[in-house]
Design a protein around this motif. Structure first.
Motif, PDB file in Angstrom:
ATOM      1  N   GLU A  65       0.783  -1.039  -0.017  1.00 27.45           N
ATOM      2  CA  GLU A  65      -0.133   0.003  -0.042  1.00 27.45           C
ATOM      3  C   GLU A  65       0.810   1.281   0.095  1.00 27.45           C
ATOM      4  N   THR A  66       1.827   1.111   0.781  1.00 29.89           N
ATOM      5  CA  THR A  66       2.974   2.258   0.677  1.00 29.89           C
ATOM      6  C   THR A  66       3.438   2.563  -0.638  1.00 29.89           C
ATOM      7  N   ASN A  67       3.967   1.437  -1.493  1.00 32.98           N
ATOM      8  CA  ASN A  67       4.475   1.670  -2.601  1.00 32.98           C
ATOM      9  C   ASN A  67       3.525   1.999  -3.422  1.00 32.98           C
ATOM     10  N   LYS A  68       2.122   1.622  -3.352  1.00 36.66           N
ATOM     11  CA  LYS A  68       1.278   2.248  -4.408  1.00 36.66           C
ATOM     12  C   LYS A  68       1.151   3.759  -4.055  1.00 36.66           C
ATOM     13  N   ARG A  69       1.117   4.205  -2.794  1.00 37.83           N
ATOM     14  CA  ARG A  69       0.785   5.507  -2.602  1.00 37.83           C
ATOM     15  C   ARG A  69       2.166   6.394  -3.308  1.00 37.83           C
ATOM     16  N   GLU A  70       3.145   5.759  -3.158  1.00 35.92           N
ATOM     17  CA  GLU A  70       4.388   6.659  -3.458  1.00 35.92           C
ATOM     18  C   GLU A  70       4.588   6.225  -5.239  1.00 35.92           C
ATOM     19  N   ARG A  71       3.969   5.286  -5.741  1.00 34.83           N
ATOM     20  CA  ARG A  71       4.324   5.177  -7.015  1.00 34.83           C
ATOM     21  C   ARG A  71       4.453   6.351  -7.929  1.00 34.83           C
ATOM     22  N   HIS A  72       3.486   6.976  -8.024  1.00 34.27           N
ATOM     23  CA  HIS A  72       3.648   8.517  -8.857  1.00 34.27           C
ATOM     24  C   HIS A  72       4.681   9.443  -8.532  1.00 34.27           C
ATOM     25  N   ILE A  73       5.081   9.376  -7.142  1.00 33.64           N
ATOM     26  CA  ILE A  73       6.257  10.139  -6.772  1.00 33.64           C
ATOM     27  C   ILE A  73       7.470   9.620  -7.435  1.00 33.64           C
ATOM     28  N   ARG A  74       7.909   8.412  -7.272  1.00 36.54           N
ATOM     29  CA  ARG A  74       8.822   7.665  -8.022  1.00 36.54           C
ATOM     30  C   ARG A  74       8.833   7.710  -9.540  1.00 36.54           C
ATOM     31  N   GLY A  75       7.652   7.801 -10.263  1.00 30.91           N
ATOM     32  CA  GLY A  75       7.746   8.033 -11.517  1.00 30.91           C
ATOM     33  C   GLY A  75       8.082   9.244 -11.920  1.00 30.91           C
ATOM     34  N   GLY A  76       7.543  10.262 -11.100  1.00 30.89           N
ATOM     35  CA  GLY A  76       7.710  11.556 -11.656  1.00 30.89           C
ATOM     36  C   GLY A  76       9.281  12.123 -11.196  1.00 30.89           C
ATOM     37  N   MET A  77      10.046  11.325 -10.002  1.00 28.30           N
ATOM     38  CA  MET A  77      11.499  11.555  -9.932  1.00 28.30           C
ATOM     39  C   MET A  77      12.167  10.709 -10.997  1.00 28.30           C
ATOM     40  N   ALA A  78      11.752   9.849 -11.608  1.00 29.60           N
ATOM     41  CA  ALA A  78      12.394   9.347 -12.748  1.00 29.60           C
ATOM     42  C   ALA A  78      12.324   9.966 -13.904  1.00 29.60           C
ATOM     43  N   THR A  79      11.412  10.578 -14.175  1.00 32.89           N
ATOM     44  CA  THR A  79      11.178  11.329 -15.467  1.00 32.89           C
ATOM     45  C   THR A  79      11.882  12.601 -15.223  1.00 32.89           C
ATOM     46  N   LYS A  80      11.875  13.397 -13.940  1.00 36.01           N
ATOM     47  CA  LYS A  80      12.562  14.572 -13.800  1.00 36.01           C
ATOM     48  C   LYS A  80      14.083  14.277 -13.951  1.00 36.01           C
ATOM     49  N   HIS A  81      14.673  13.124 -13.364  1.00 36.71           N
ATOM     50  CA  HIS A  81      16.006  12.524 -13.584  1.00 36.71           C
ATOM     51  C   HIS A  81      16.387  12.414 -14.835  1.00 36.71           C
ATOM     52  N   LYS A  82      15.591  12.082 -15.958  1.00 38.53           N
ATOM     53  CA  LYS A  82      15.852  11.516 -17.235  1.00 38.53           C
ATOM     54  C   LYS A  82      16.118  12.897 -18.175  1.00 38.53           C
ATOM     55  N   TYR A  83      15.141  13.830 -17.852  1.00 41.15           N
ATOM     56  CA  TYR A  83      15.317  15.102 -18.442  1.00 41.15           C
ATOM     57  C   TYR A  83      16.473  15.890 -18.292  1.00 41.15           C
ATOM     58  N   GLU A  84      16.750  15.839 -16.679  1.00 40.61           N
ATOM     59  CA  GLU A  84      18.055  16.549 -16.380  1.00 40.61           C
ATOM     60  C   GLU A  84      19.341  15.887 -17.117  1.00 40.61           C
ATOM     61  N   GLU A  85      19.239  14.680 -17.005  1.00 40.71           N
ATOM     62  CA  GLU A  85      20.065  13.877 -17.829  1.00 40.71           C
ATOM     63  C   GLU A  85      20.440  14.321 -19.180  1.00 40.71           C
ATOM     64  N   MET A  86      19.408  14.352 -19.830  1.00 41.39           N
ATOM     65  CA  MET A  86      19.192  14.790 -21.314  1.00 41.39           C
ATOM     66  C   MET A  86      19.787  16.477 -21.504  1.00 41.39           C
ATOM     67  N   HIS A  87      19.168  17.069 -20.640  1.00 41.90           N
ATOM     68  CA  HIS A  87      19.701  18.624 -20.329  1.00 41.90           C
ATOM     69  C   HIS A  87      21.245  18.764 -20.483  1.00 41.90           C
ATOM     70  N   LYS A  88      21.711  17.910 -19.443  1.00 44.92           N
ATOM     71  CA  LYS A  88      23.475  17.946 -19.278  1.00 44.92           C
ATOM     72  C   LYS A  88      24.144  17.382 -20.737  1.00 44.92           C
ATOM     73  N   LYS A  89      23.461  16.486 -21.296  1.00 42.82           N
ATOM     74  CA  LYS A  89      24.107  16.096 -22.742  1.00 42.82           C
ATOM     75  C   LYS A  89      24.218  17.043 -23.534  1.00 42.82           C
ATOM     76  N   ASN A  90      23.062  17.698 -23.689  1.00 41.69           N
ATOM     77  CA  ASN A  90      22.915  18.811 -24.632  1.00 41.69           C
ATOM     78  C   ASN A  90      23.678  20.219 -24.265  1.00 41.69           C
ATOM     79  N   ASN A  91      23.932  20.493 -23.120  1.00 38.05           N
ATOM     80  CA  ASN A  91      24.736  21.764 -23.009  1.00 38.05           C
ATOM     81  C   ASN A  91      26.074  21.361 -22.823  1.00 38.05           C
TER      82      ASN A  91
END
Length: 91
Positions: A65-91
């Motif tokens: 139940e805890t994992n389910k409640r936090e799932r959207h947060i983990r997904g959002g953090m993974a997406t944020k990390h992905k775009y931060e890494e893409m931004h670093k590569k492009n600069n």
């Protein structure tokens, strides 16, 4: 961990419950660790385990139940990390 064989489905439900409790694992992580489907993990934990060992079931259910409640947060953090890494590569 590779795919394991189980003596019976009751044993598998208990082992999955213990695995989830010990590692605070998600259904996906438990399924991958044991080489079974997420559906099988979910069914074993929610339908079989309560009748086999209610103590393990209650603890595993809290974690899921805890994992389910936090799932959207983990997904959002993974997406944020992905775009931060893409931004670093492009600069």
């Amino acid at each position: 961990m590779s795919e394991l064989s189980f003596d019976d489905k009751k044993e598998r439900a208990v082992i999955l419950g213990e695995y989830i409790i010990e590692r605070k694992a998600t259904v996906r992580a438990a399924a991958k660790a044991f080489g079974i489907s997420k559906s099988t993990v979910h069914k074993d934990i929610t339908e079989k385990l309560p009748h086999i060992n209610s103590g393990i079931y209650k603890e595993a259910k809290k974690i899921l139940e805890t994992n389910k409640r936090e799932r959207h947060i983990r997904g959002g953090m993974a997406t944020k990390h992905k775009y931060e890494e893409m931004h670093k590569k492009n600069n």
